[in-house]
Scaffold this active site. Structure first.
Site, PDB file in Angstrom:
ATOM      1  N   GLU A 195       4.724  -3.626  12.479  1.00 36.02           N
ATOM      2  CA  GLU A 195       3.470  -2.308  12.176  1.00 36.02           C
ATOM      3  C   GLU A 195       2.392  -3.218  11.446  1.00 36.02           C
ATOM      4  O   GLU A 195       2.559  -3.333  10.137  1.00 36.02           O
ATOM      5  CB  GLU A 195       4.332  -1.397  11.298  1.00 36.02           C
ATOM      6  CG  GLU A 195       5.415  -0.668  11.660  1.00 36.02           C
ATOM      7  CD  GLU A 195       5.202   0.379  12.708  1.00 36.02           C
ATOM      8  OE1 GLU A 195       3.917   0.620  12.924  1.00 36.02           O
ATOM      9  OE2 GLU A 195       5.695   0.890  13.533  1.00 36.02           O
ATOM     10  N   GLU A 254     -10.992  -4.883   9.561  1.00 31.67           N
ATOM     11  CA  GLU A 254     -10.213  -3.952   8.633  1.00 31.67           C
ATOM     12  C   GLU A 254     -10.747  -4.097   7.003  1.00 31.67           C
ATOM     13  O   GLU A 254     -10.659  -5.018   6.521  1.00 31.67           O
ATOM     14  CB  GLU A 254      -8.618  -4.023   8.719  1.00 31.67           C
ATOM     15  CG  GLU A 254      -7.667  -2.966   8.282  1.00 31.67           C
ATOM     16  CD  GLU A 254      -6.415  -3.159   8.428  1.00 31.67           C
ATOM     17  OE1 GLU A 254      -5.805  -4.252   8.288  1.00 31.67           O
ATOM     18  OE2 GLU A 254      -5.622  -2.077   8.161  1.00 31.67           O
ATOM     19  N   LYS A 280      12.548  -7.812   1.427  1.00 33.10           N
ATOM     20  CA  LYS A 280      11.535  -8.621   0.670  1.00 33.10           C
ATOM     21  C   LYS A 280      10.161  -7.655   0.566  1.00 33.10           C
ATOM     22  O   LYS A 280       9.434  -7.624   1.272  1.00 33.10           O
ATOM     23  CB  LYS A 280      11.064  -9.742   1.399  1.00 33.10           C
ATOM     24  CG  LYS A 280      10.727 -10.915   0.467  1.00 33.10           C
ATOM     25  CD  LYS A 280       9.494 -10.542  -0.496  1.00 33.10           C
ATOM     26  CE  LYS A 280       8.284 -10.551   0.413  1.00 33.10           C
ATOM     27  NZ  LYS A 280       6.911 -10.263  -0.365  1.00 33.10           N
ATOM     28  N   GLY A 296       2.676  -5.103   7.762  1.00 32.87           N
ATOM     29  CA  GLY A 296       1.688  -5.813   6.996  1.00 32.87           C
ATOM     30  C   GLY A 296       0.639  -6.086   7.939  1.00 32.87           C
ATOM     31  O   GLY A 296       0.179  -5.507   8.934  1.00 32.87           O
ATOM     32  N   ASN A 352       0.837  -1.343  -0.004  1.00 31.12           N
ATOM     33  CA  ASN A 352       0.114   0.151  -0.049  1.00 31.12           C
ATOM     34  C   ASN A 352       0.821   1.205  -0.004  1.00 31.12           C
ATOM     35  O   ASN A 352       0.334   2.324  -0.389  1.00 31.12           O
ATOM     36  CB  ASN A 352      -0.986   0.006   1.372  1.00 31.12           C
ATOM     37  CG  ASN A 352      -0.408  -0.177   2.510  1.00 31.12           C
ATOM     38  OD1 ASN A 352       0.752  -0.301   2.880  1.00 31.12           O
ATOM     39  ND2 ASN A 352      -1.386   0.274   3.533  1.00 31.12           N
ATOM     40  N   CYS A 387      -3.243   1.625   6.846  1.00 29.79           N
ATOM     41  CA  CYS A 387      -3.348   1.095   7.990  1.00 29.79           C
ATOM     42  C   CYS A 387      -3.858   2.296   9.000  1.00 29.79           C
ATOM     43  O   CYS A 387      -4.452   1.670   9.985  1.00 29.79           O
ATOM     44  CB  CYS A 387      -2.162   0.604   8.536  1.00 29.79           C
ATOM     45  SG  CYS A 387      -0.809   1.936   8.520  1.00 29.79           S
TER      46      CYS A 387
HETATM   47  P1  NAP Z   1       0.072  -8.910   4.269  1.00 29.54           P
HETATM   48  O1  NAP Z   1      -0.568  -9.779   3.464  1.00 29.54           O
HETATM   49  O2  NAP Z   1       0.394  -9.093   5.565  1.00 29.54           O
HETATM   50  O3  NAP Z   1       1.627  -8.846   3.371  1.00 29.54           O
HETATM   51  C1  NAP Z   1       2.731  -7.927   3.781  1.00 29.54           C
HETATM   52  C2  NAP Z   1       3.904  -8.409   3.552  1.00 29.54           C
HETATM   53  O4  NAP Z   1       4.290  -9.726   3.899  1.00 29.54           O
HETATM   54  C3  NAP Z   1       4.139  -8.820   1.837  1.00 29.54           C
HETATM   55  O5  NAP Z   1       5.393  -8.503   1.576  1.00 29.54           O
HETATM   56  C4  NAP Z   1       3.622 -10.285   1.681  1.00 29.54           C
HETATM   57  O6  NAP Z   1       4.423 -10.797   0.393  1.00 29.54           O
HETATM   58  C5  NAP Z   1       4.394 -10.819   2.981  1.00 29.54           C
HETATM   59  N1  NAP Z   1       4.028 -11.905   3.602  1.00 29.54           N
HETATM   60  C6  NAP Z   1       2.861 -12.579   3.472  1.00 29.54           C
HETATM   61  N2  NAP Z   1       2.558 -13.662   4.260  1.00 29.54           N
HETATM   62  C7  NAP Z   1       3.877 -14.065   4.481  1.00 29.54           C
HETATM   63  C8  NAP Z   1       4.451 -14.885   5.389  1.00 29.54           C
HETATM   64  N3  NAP Z   1       3.724 -15.980   5.605  1.00 29.54           N
HETATM   65  N4  NAP Z   1       5.757 -14.958   5.574  1.00 29.54           N
HETATM   66  C9  NAP Z   1       6.474 -13.846   5.342  1.00 29.54           C
HETATM   67  N5  NAP Z   1       6.098 -13.014   4.498  1.00 29.54           N
HETATM   68  C10 NAP Z   1       4.825 -12.908   3.972  1.00 29.54           C
HETATM   69  O7  NAP Z   1      -0.175  -7.363   4.138  1.00 29.54           O
HETATM   70  P2  NAP Z   1      -0.708  -6.548   2.824  1.00 29.54           P
HETATM   71  O8  NAP Z   1      -2.193  -6.998   2.465  1.00 29.54           O
HETATM   72  O9  NAP Z   1       0.493  -6.673   1.939  1.00 29.54           O
HETATM   73  O10 NAP Z   1      -0.831  -5.024   3.354  1.00 29.54           O
HETATM   74  C11 NAP Z   1      -2.111  -4.654   4.225  1.00 29.54           C
HETATM   75  C12 NAP Z   1      -1.819  -4.963   5.600  1.00 29.54           C
HETATM   76  O11 NAP Z   1      -0.849  -4.102   6.052  1.00 29.54           O
HETATM   77  C13 NAP Z   1      -2.856  -4.272   6.315  1.00 29.54           C
HETATM   78  O12 NAP Z   1      -3.359  -5.180   7.484  1.00 29.54           O
HETATM   79  C14 NAP Z   1      -2.459  -2.925   6.786  1.00 29.54           C
HETATM   80  O13 NAP Z   1      -2.929  -2.401   8.005  1.00 29.54           O
HETATM   81  C15 NAP Z   1      -1.285  -3.089   7.259  1.00 29.54           C
HETATM   82  N6  NAP Z   1      -0.257  -2.071   7.194  1.00 29.54           N
HETATM   83  C16 NAP Z   1       0.458  -1.569   8.357  1.00 29.54           C
HETATM   84  C17 NAP Z   1       0.988  -0.419   8.582  1.00 29.54           C
HETATM   85  C18 NAP Z   1       1.486   0.089   9.808  1.00 29.54           C
HETATM   86  O14 NAP Z   1       2.488   0.819   9.873  1.00 29.54           O
HETATM   87  N7  NAP Z   1       0.853  -0.426  10.923  1.00 29.54           N
HETATM   88  C19 NAP Z   1       1.308   0.311   7.211  1.00 29.54           C
HETATM   89  C20 NAP Z   1       0.977  -0.245   5.952  1.00 29.54           C
HETATM   90  C21 NAP Z   1       0.108  -1.234   6.022  1.00 29.54           C
HETATM   91  P3  NAP Z   1       3.422 -11.061  -0.820  1.00 29.54           P
HETATM   92  O15 NAP Z   1       3.004  -9.597  -1.142  1.00 29.54           O
HETATM   93  O16 NAP Z   1       4.317 -11.766  -1.696  1.00 29.54           O
HETATM   94  O17 NAP Z   1       2.279 -11.836  -0.212  1.00 29.54           O
END
Ligand code: NAP
Length: 491
Positions: free
Chosen positions: A261, A393, A183, A239, A160, A295
């Site tokens: 985060e 969310e 990554k 994430g 995002n 987020c």
């Molecule tokens: P996500 O599905 O958790 O993925 C985030 C990252 O983790 C991606 O690089 C993903 O790779 C990787 N990943 C997924 N499963 C994994 C595993 N089992 N082992 C290692 N890496 C893994 O989240 P998203 O959909 O990309 O992002 C949205 C989420 O991020 C929302 O919940 C949002 O609130 C949160 N977010 C939080 C913040 C904060 O600062 N608190 C900021 C931005 C976003 P792939 O892309 O290859 O699947």
């Protein structure tokens, strides 16, 4: 191929991963990067696996002794060059971001500036990592504290914010003297690789920064490798909360330092004494930026009885004015959602709320002309606890507004969440401002504003929104170990 404005510098479209200062496809098949606006291919990058992750860890380990031995000032100079290169190439970085992520070009430009600000900030902070001399309890010994880089770090980031979620981690890590393996998300690797290209041009040595690209399946394997490594001493993840939990568990055997985060579910309270027009403006900024895919986006609005009707009416009018379209088109304020699963989730939240009694005041469907992943800016009134949107969310352009009648009731409702990232409220009563700010169980509170992020402020959450803080004077601590020196023999 997707049409996007020609880059001024074509070499910023890197299609190989960056390991040990070299561009490599790792002998692996490629992974297409898709523009969510039109489904066209923007470019391809290698679909790497745990073998490449090991290579990147080795490269980071080899680079660590020399990089950490440099002075903070020396590292700061290189980082400053990197920052300058980012700003000089901001238009190209923004175009790449809009092409792979979909957000309006103006938002991409804003993110490039925001992302670069962490490099500038931590370059400055690199010169200020200082220890301490504590008052001793012995006359013949001295108590000294020094700070040292934790070592090789790993970062896993979401789609995002394809640049700023990376620079918020890389910048403090390399400023502290650490080396790092990144990554990036499957959907947005091109922004990460362009960043690496500029770091390379700035003269940041081989192995200090490594970028390993992969699809969602290989991301799991790479995550396991990074977590299991005894060489990697710190993992920083941005994430979703479910993936954060997995990584935390995977880091337990090596007792790794972690920064998380994670997800959020921000409440936004409008009290009866608020400036309603300002609250509506803040609400629109907080909710619809990046099509609701941040987020810190508001997920639940609470408006007081006395101003409820006016607030929901003005919010619905504002949402209806948001121009939706391809992020490259002039005047567009909201782009597509990232993928089909994101659209399905938004549809599920909206239909569940309506079935349970919410009133639809704006939007509520896939955009009738644009179709695909474009979803209309939506406002639902009369939402209440028990609707999915009130606890999950949404990550989409949907406002859910609930009525309240007193402070105690609304604070309890706002805190009734497993998340604790951002929260917002509008009030002009100074006593209430302090009371509510102190009672909200969130890591960040926006008071009379819907925009809170900047490099000077500590970004992060409590409860299941994570741990640790990024940015600010606190952000570097994540990448530093404190060492106590007990100096005896002073007679
Ligand atoms: P996500 O599905 O958790 O993925 C985030 C990252 O983790 C991606 O690089 C993903 O790779 C990787 N990943 C997924 N499963 C994994 C595993 N089992 N082992 C290692 N890496 C893994 O989240 P998203 O959909 O990309 O992002 C949205 C989420 O991020 C929302 O919940 C949002 O609130 C949160 N977010 C939080 C913040 C904060 O600062 N608190 C900021 C931005 C976003 P792939 O892309 O290859 O699947």
């Amino acid at each position: 191929m997707s049409a996007f404005p020609p880059l001024n510098d074509l070499k910023l479209l890197r299609t190989q991963a960056y390991i040990d200062g070299r561009w490599t496809d790792g002998g692996r098949p490629s992974l297409d990067v898709i523009n969510p606006a039109d489904n066209c291919i923007v470019g391809s990058v290698p679909n790497l696996d745990s073998v490449a992750a090991e290579q990147a860890i080795d490269a980071a380990a080899r680079a660590f002794p020399a990089w950490s031995a440099r002075t903070g000032k020396d590292r700061a100079n290189l980082m400053r060059k990197w920052f300058d290169l980012m700003m000089a190439n901001a238009d190209d970085l923004a175009a790449l971001m809009t092409a792979e992520q979909g957000k309006p070009l103006i938002e991409s430009k804003g993110e490039v500036t925001y992302g670069a600000s962490f490099i500038e900030w931590f370059a400055e902070e690199a010169k200020r990592v200082s220890g301490d001399v504590l008052a001793s309890t012995w006359t013949n010994r001295r108590t000294v504290v020094i700070k040292q880089p934790v070592g090789v770090c790993a970062a896993i980031t979401p789609w995002n914010f394809p640049i700023s979620m990376i620079t918020r981690k890389i910048a403090p890590a390399v400023a502290a003297g650490c080396t790092i393996v990144v990554k990036p998300a499957e959907q947005t690797p091109l922004s990460a690789l362009a960043l690496a290209e500029l770091a390379h041009r700035a003269g940041i040595p081989a192995g200090v920064i490594n970028v390993v690209t992969a699809d969602a399946d290989n991301a799991v394997a790479i995550g396991k490798t990074l977590c299991a490594s005894t060489v990697v001493r710190h993992l920083s993840f941005t994430g979703s909360t479910p993936v954060g939990r997995i990584l935390m568990e995977q880091c337990a055997p090596t007792v790794k330092r972690i920064g998380l985060e994670l997800g959020g579910h921000a409440p936004f309270i409008v009290f009866e004494d608020a400036d309603i027009d300002a609250a509506v403006k803040g609400a629109l900024a907080s909710k619809y930026r990046n099509a609701g895919q941040t987020c810190v986006c508001t997920n639940r609005f609470y408006a007081h009885d006395a101003i409820y009707d006016e607030f929901v009416r003005k919010l619905a009018e504002g949402a209806a004015r948001i121009k939706v379209g391809n992020g490259f088109d002039q005047g567009v304020m909201q782009g597509p959602l990232i993928d089909d699963a994101a659209v399905e989730k938004v549809e599920r939240h909206v239909s569940d709320a309506i079935e349970k009694g919410a009133r639809l005041l704006a939007g509520g469907r896939i955009h009738p002309e644009l179709g695909g992943r474009f979803y209309e800016p939506t406002v639902l009134a009369d939402t209440r606890k028990g609707m999915t949107i009130m606890s999950e969310e949404t990550f989409g352009p949907v406002s859910a507004v609930t009525r309240f009648s007193n402070d105690a009731e609304v604070i309890a409702a706002a805190n009734d969440s497993e998340f604790g990232l951002a929260s917002y409220f509008y009030s002009r009563d100074i006593g209430r401002v302090w009371r509510v700010a102190e009672q909200l169980q969130y890591g960040m509170v926006g008071i009379n504003t819907g925009a809170i992020s900047n490099e000077v402020a500590p970004f992060g959450g409590i409860k299941q929104s994570g741990m640790g803080r990024e940015g600010s004077k606190y952000g570097m601590d994540e990448y530093l170990d404190i060492k106590y020196l007990c100096m005896g023999g002073i007679e």
